[in-house]
Design a protein around this motif. Structure first.
Motif, PDB file in Angstrom:
ATOM      1  N   ARG A 207      72.351  -3.042 -52.463  1.00 12.52           N
ATOM      2  CA  ARG A 207      71.650  -3.037 -51.182  1.00 12.52           C
ATOM      3  C   ARG A 207      72.623  -3.096 -50.012  1.00 12.52           C
ATOM      4  NH1 ARG A 207      68.759  -8.187 -48.839  1.00 12.52           N
ATOM      5  NH2 ARG A 207      69.293  -6.928 -47.014  1.00 12.52           N
ATOM      6  N   THR A 208      72.123  -2.735 -48.856  1.00  9.87           N
ATOM      7  CA  THR A 208      72.895  -2.871 -47.630  1.00  9.87           C
ATOM      8  C   THR A 208      72.483  -4.156 -46.914  1.00  9.87           C
ATOM      9  OG1 THR A 208      71.302  -1.625 -46.287  1.00  9.87           O
ATOM     10  CG2 THR A 208      73.069  -0.371 -47.350  1.00  9.87           C
ATOM     11  N   TYR A 209      73.356  -4.622 -46.029  1.00  7.62           N
ATOM     12  CA  TYR A 209      73.078  -5.774 -45.167  1.00  7.62           C
ATOM     13  C   TYR A 209      73.490  -5.429 -43.738  1.00  7.62           C
ATOM     14  CZ  TYR A 209      72.331  -9.226 -48.937  1.00  7.62           C
ATOM     15  OH  TYR A 209      71.835  -9.945 -50.002  1.00  7.62           O
ATOM     16  N   GLY A 210      72.753  -5.956 -42.789  1.00  8.34           N
ATOM     17  CA  GLY A 210      73.183  -5.884 -41.404  1.00  8.34           C
ATOM     18  C   GLY A 210      72.700  -4.691 -40.609  1.00  8.34           C
ATOM     19  N   ASP A 218      67.392  -2.035 -43.820  1.00 11.95           N
ATOM     20  CA  ASP A 218      68.337  -2.041 -44.927  1.00 11.95           C
ATOM     21  C   ASP A 218      67.673  -1.379 -46.127  1.00 11.95           C
ATOM     22  OD1 ASP A 218      70.874  -3.392 -44.209  1.00 11.95           O
ATOM     23  OD2 ASP A 218      69.533  -5.024 -43.642  1.00 11.95           O
ATOM     24  N   PHE A 219      68.504  -0.893 -47.054  1.00 12.02           N
ATOM     25  CA  PHE A 219      67.987  -0.213 -48.234  1.00 12.02           C
ATOM     26  C   PHE A 219      68.489  -0.912 -49.492  1.00 12.02           C
ATOM     27  CE2 PHE A 219      67.731   2.941 -44.915  1.00 12.02           C
ATOM     28  CZ  PHE A 219      66.502   3.542 -45.151  1.00 12.02           C
ATOM     29  N   ALA A 268      58.025  -1.691 -49.903  1.00 15.16           N
ATOM     30  CA  ALA A 268      58.447  -3.022 -49.485  1.00 15.16           C
ATOM     31  C   ALA A 268      58.828  -3.838 -50.720  1.00 15.16           C
ATOM     32  CB  ALA A 268      57.325  -3.711 -48.725  1.00 15.16           C
ATOM     33  N   PRO A 269      59.686  -4.841 -50.579  1.00 16.89           N
ATOM     34  CA  PRO A 269      60.006  -5.711 -51.716  1.00 16.89           C
ATOM     35  C   PRO A 269      58.755  -6.374 -52.275  1.00 16.89           C
ATOM     36  CG  PRO A 269      61.544  -6.077 -49.919  1.00 16.89           C
ATOM     37  CD  PRO A 269      60.471  -5.206 -49.374  1.00 16.89           C
ATOM     38  N   GLY A 280      65.959  -9.238 -41.891  1.00 16.32           N
ATOM     39  CA  GLY A 280      65.810  -7.824 -41.574  1.00 16.32           C
ATOM     40  C   GLY A 280      64.666  -7.185 -42.347  1.00 16.32           C
ATOM     41  N   ASN A 281      64.517  -5.896 -42.157  1.00 14.90           N
ATOM     42  CA  ASN A 281      63.497  -5.097 -42.834  1.00 14.90           C
ATOM     43  C   ASN A 281      64.160  -4.363 -43.982  1.00 14.90           C
ATOM     44  OD1 ASN A 281      61.277  -3.531 -43.514  1.00 14.90           O
ATOM     45  ND2 ASN A 281      61.746  -1.977 -41.967  1.00 14.90           N
TER      46      ASN A 281
END
Length: 289
Positions: A207-210, A218-219, A268-269, A280-281
């Motif tokens: 995953r990405t952060y920030g 983020d993905f 969505a998670p 974040g989203n």
């Protein structure tokens, strides 16, 4: 007595400054620099390196609004639209926060161990007037790499869970093509790319952060194995670059064709994916035929 007075012990009561911070900035991003040994840098050489990195920089100011400090550093540095608040500590960077940024990074374990054994650090907060988050990050990054000759080891981006050896970030900022690469592929540093394994879960979460500071989602994806890391790194970097430059949006339920007759869908998670839920989203990527 102010926070900085309590932390450092102020010898001078001179608090005059001509540097105008942006008091309307609701979102202050920051980077940190960790050092071997105690803080010991020459401000004139620091600003000389800053001008070297960007020949368009003029009228650089370095002011210490709290006066001379018994220990540590507190300064405001400004040029053009940019203002950076520098807070320095003759103490190691907090270990837990540091590990979050160092452990997933893609550089040698030897350098990581040097970074973990740091002795001091500075925090750079953007308090200027440029509204473009990418330009804010570039301003912070350019100032951060100016500390390289003063025993700096690495630059830390806590918000992105990322870090880079200071010489590597300096190389990225050395010419226009390298700067463009750093900007076009956010997961290189400005948005982190983290892989982790969870107990009783088959596969590797990536995953990405920030991305939220850019107004982007983020993905995340549950990959089959670590070998798929470079593919998802490139995919997430390309999607984030497209969203940032186009102004387009992505939401749960959206789909996209990604080649080889494959479709990417977003959701969505789920409730049991609590580890993906943060401030974040986060959008979870699923690949299907």
């Amino acid at each position: 007595m102010s926070l900085f007075a309590r932390l450092f012990g102020i010898k001078s009561k001179d608090t005059d400054t001509t540097v105008a911070e942006n008091t309307n900035n609701n979102q202050s991003i920051g980077l940190s620099v960790v050092f071997k040994g105690s803080l010991n840098f020459d401000k004139d050489k620091l600003l000389e390196k800053l001008r070297y990195l960007d020949s368009s920089i003029t009228n650089v100011k370095y002011e210490t609004p709290a006066g001379e400090l018994e220990q540590g550093v507190f300064a405001l540095i400004s040029w053009g639209k940019h203002v950076v608040k520098l807070i320095g500590f003759n103490a190691p960077f907090p270990a837990d926060a540091l590990e979050t940024c160092v452990e997933p990074a893609h550089y040698s374990e030897d350098i990581k161990n040097q970074v973990r054994k740091n002795d001091s650090h500075v925090i750079l907060y953007y308090t200027g007037h440029d509204e473009d988050v990418l330009e804010q990050y570039l301003a912070l990054s350019r100032l951060a790499v100016c500390f390289e000759e003063f025993n700096a080891l690495a630059v830390i981006n806590e918000n992105a869970h990322s870090s880079l050896p200071i010489n590597v970030l300096n190389d990225f900022l050395s010419d226009e093509d390298s700067v463009k690469s750093l900007c076009d592929c956010l997961p290189l540093f400005f948005c982190g790319f983290v892989k982790y394994i969870l107990e009783d879960v088959k596969g590797v979460w990536m995953r990405t952060y920030g991305a939220d500071v850019f107004g982007l989602p983020d993905f995340a994806v549950l990959a089959n194995n670590h070998d798929e890391g470079s593919d998802y790194f490139d995919m997430f970097g390309n999607i984030l670059s497209y969203l940032r430059q186009s102004g387009a949006t992505m939401n749960p339920g959206d789909t996209m064709e990604i080649g080889d007759n494959k479709m990417m869908s977003l959701r969505a998670p789920q409730e049991d994916e609590y580890f993906l839920k943060d401030t974040g989203n986060v959008l979870v990527v699923e690949i299907g035929k």
